[in-house]
Design an enzyme around this catalytic site. Sequence first.
Site, PDB file in Angstrom:
ATOM      1  N   HIS A 510       0.931  -1.373  -0.134  1.00  0.00           N
ATOM      2  CA  HIS A 510       0.017   0.027   0.172  1.00  0.00           C
ATOM      3  C   HIS A 510       0.743   1.124  -0.118  1.00  0.00           C
ATOM      4  CE1 HIS A 510      -3.275   2.711   1.600  1.00  0.00           C
ATOM      5  NE2 HIS A 510      -2.377   3.105   2.154  1.00  0.00           N
ATOM      6  N   GLU A 511       1.677   1.226   0.916  1.00  0.00           N
ATOM      7  CA  GLU A 511       2.739   2.361   1.068  1.00  0.00           C
ATOM      8  C   GLU A 511       3.502   2.702  -0.090  1.00  0.00           C
ATOM      9  OE1 GLU A 511       1.755   4.467   3.033  1.00  0.00           O
ATOM     10  OE2 GLU A 511       1.013   3.374   4.752  1.00  0.00           O
ATOM     11  N   HIS A 514       1.400   4.105  -3.117  1.00  0.00           N
ATOM     12  CA  HIS A 514       1.125   5.563  -2.719  1.00  0.00           C
ATOM     13  C   HIS A 514       1.936   6.358  -3.656  1.00  0.00           C
ATOM     14  CE1 HIS A 514      -2.102   6.196  -0.320  1.00  0.00           C
ATOM     15  NE2 HIS A 514      -1.780   5.695   0.650  1.00  0.00           N
ATOM     16  N   GLU A 571      -5.988   6.519  -1.670  1.00  0.00           N
ATOM     17  CA  GLU A 571      -5.941   5.316  -0.631  1.00  0.00           C
ATOM     18  C   GLU A 571      -6.605   4.157  -1.331  1.00  0.00           C
ATOM     19  OE1 GLU A 571      -4.380   5.389   2.011  1.00  0.00           O
ATOM     20  OE2 GLU A 571      -3.990   7.576   2.241  1.00  0.00           O
ATOM     21  N   ASP A 575      -4.581   0.789  -1.822  1.00  0.00           N
ATOM     22  CA  ASP A 575      -5.319  -0.704  -1.320  1.00  0.00           C
ATOM     23  C   ASP A 575      -5.261  -1.728  -2.458  1.00  0.00           C
ATOM     24  OD1 ASP A 575      -5.512   0.296   1.245  1.00  0.00           O
ATOM     25  OD2 ASP A 575      -7.742   0.409   1.011  1.00  0.00           O
TER      26      ASP A 575
END
Length: 677
Positions: A510-511, A514, A571, A575
Amino acid sequence: GAAAGGALPAPAAAARPAASTGQRAVADLLAAMDRSADPCSDFYQYACGAWREATPLPADKPAWVRSFSTIHERNREILRGLIEQAAANPAASADHARVGRYYGACMDTAAREKKGIEPLAPYLAAIAAVENRADLMRLTGELYRLGVEPLFGFGVLPDFQDPDTEIALAVQGGLGMPDRDYYLSDDAKKKELMAAYQEHVAAMLRLLGEEAGPAAEQAAAVVAFETELAHASRTAVAMREIDRLYNKIDRAGLQKLTPELPWDAFFAGLGHPGVQPINVATPEFFTALDAALAAATPETLAAYLRWHLVAATAERLPERFGEESFAFYGKKLQGAQEREPRWKRCVAATEGALGEVVGRLYVEQHFAGDSKQIAQQMIDDIEAAFATSLPQLGWMDDATRAKALEKMRAVGNKIGYPERWQDYSSLTLGGDHFVNAAAAAAFEVDEAAAKIGKPVDPTEWGMTPQTVNAYYSGLRNEIAFPAGILQPPFFHRDFPAAMNYGAIGAVMGHELTHGFDDKGRKYDPSGQVRAWWAPQVVERFEERAQCVRDLYSGYEVEPGVSVQGALTSGENIADIGGLKQAHSAYRLWKERQAAAGAAPAPAPGGLTDEQLFFVAFGQVWCSVASPEYERLRVSVDPHSPHRFRVRGPVSNNPAFAAAFGCEAGTPMAPADRCEVW
């Protein structure tokens, strides 16, 4: 950590060996599932149903999440012990003494009750003495040193065009409600909350000694003034457009933008008269603020400043202030039923003031060193999976693909805790909580202001080590995983690999993703904000991002209250991409094991290892929440509500459908999927 002292228990006759951390975690995972639910219809219910059924919402919480909340509460108990040890042993170090003093003063309710509102007296007198704009701006700067932020937001961050240098930031702000939308919406529930907010402002002004009639009039004037600021504020969605948040000007330019605002007075009050240059993120807000201040009466501005003063310092004052603040912000706005006990609030306050001192104590006793190596290996796998997936993305061209790979290779990884701890030696604390909190706020202002114009410190962290979270920073092009999140149920060296990759692996993915979402993609490998993709690739990316926005906009937390697909876009992309990268990384791990001749461990509870991976992912987001909290989240939070953070990613992941044998067209295996990364 080791158990506290005491007599050793007698050995049991035929004691069974204690279950390992991994065995206990697997048992907990299986117990949380609702096997009667169809994973292909509602995977969230399948993964979380039994846990949700058995988990009441704690009275002092608006929401409870199986992973984050469990660790956060466990950490608070640990931190309480560490802080109380430090308080009992102030001679150990100056930092031990600081922690002990701060926490001890916070816990001294009797002293606060005795002092009443006396600590506010000099500030109330200064508000009453405001005669002109210079007085107002100087006082605003002084209030910032107290931790009160009226009128606008001010801070420090890397320069968008020169991300190796720190720059001042001026941005819209000055509201007492969480978002402009509350002031401007026609939604009946939001209007009801605005009426309750106005009553709360009046109640706080009454606690300051105002009579009921004047307090009600002043509260109405405060809300009207804040509504003007709300009109001048960009929406939460517009604030995600980072390329529109850069307007670097010098002090002369700032003065020209707002001719009636004496900025020299503000910076003098802040204690840093020479601050420049400044990124004015929302210039139109400051132009409107200039006009709003010109139109407001002195009485309105005085009431507004008194309100923001008491709202920001309520927890440092007698209990009646904190109780009234909780009655609105905790209960009405978020749906919590009880205020947290004082020790929890004081642990949080001590962390807020001395985050890295508390973090150092935490890491020394509660972060196993080998966790760091395992976490780094997982991140390496996630990055390898991301790199492997790039050639399969038909919407990218080769040049942009090469640049994306260059950016991924440039991403810095921070795991556990800082290599260099913050120095608090200039922070002097005593026995008064209000004075200590003010000193801590002023310390933060001075630390931040000292960075302006200087090189960015690459060793600095944006979270404390005990934080149960993770982050990606576009301007620094780095991802960070504090020690706080590297523990069960997210992660443990004894967990089956499928669980580690499904839980913390998906967070890592996820990070990393981003850095390439609809906002993160605008930062180049060095962190500079610029157009570094070919226009036709941007167009194809946007089509895919729109698919995600449309999908999530169709999710409702209650009839008529939908997720904002545009607000949560980044987000949601992270995800969906994060789960995909984590799953590919897990397969890389399995290939390594097979190549090394390791026999695959049997998956527990009748699940395949692939199914275990997805259940571990789903259970990160098992939660219970109040309706008020859910409504607040969809208004202001860029993250989707928890159940959609499960349903959205798995329904867009073909490997999930394969793992559970979901037929095409079932809710978790739709015919048309969204894929960005």
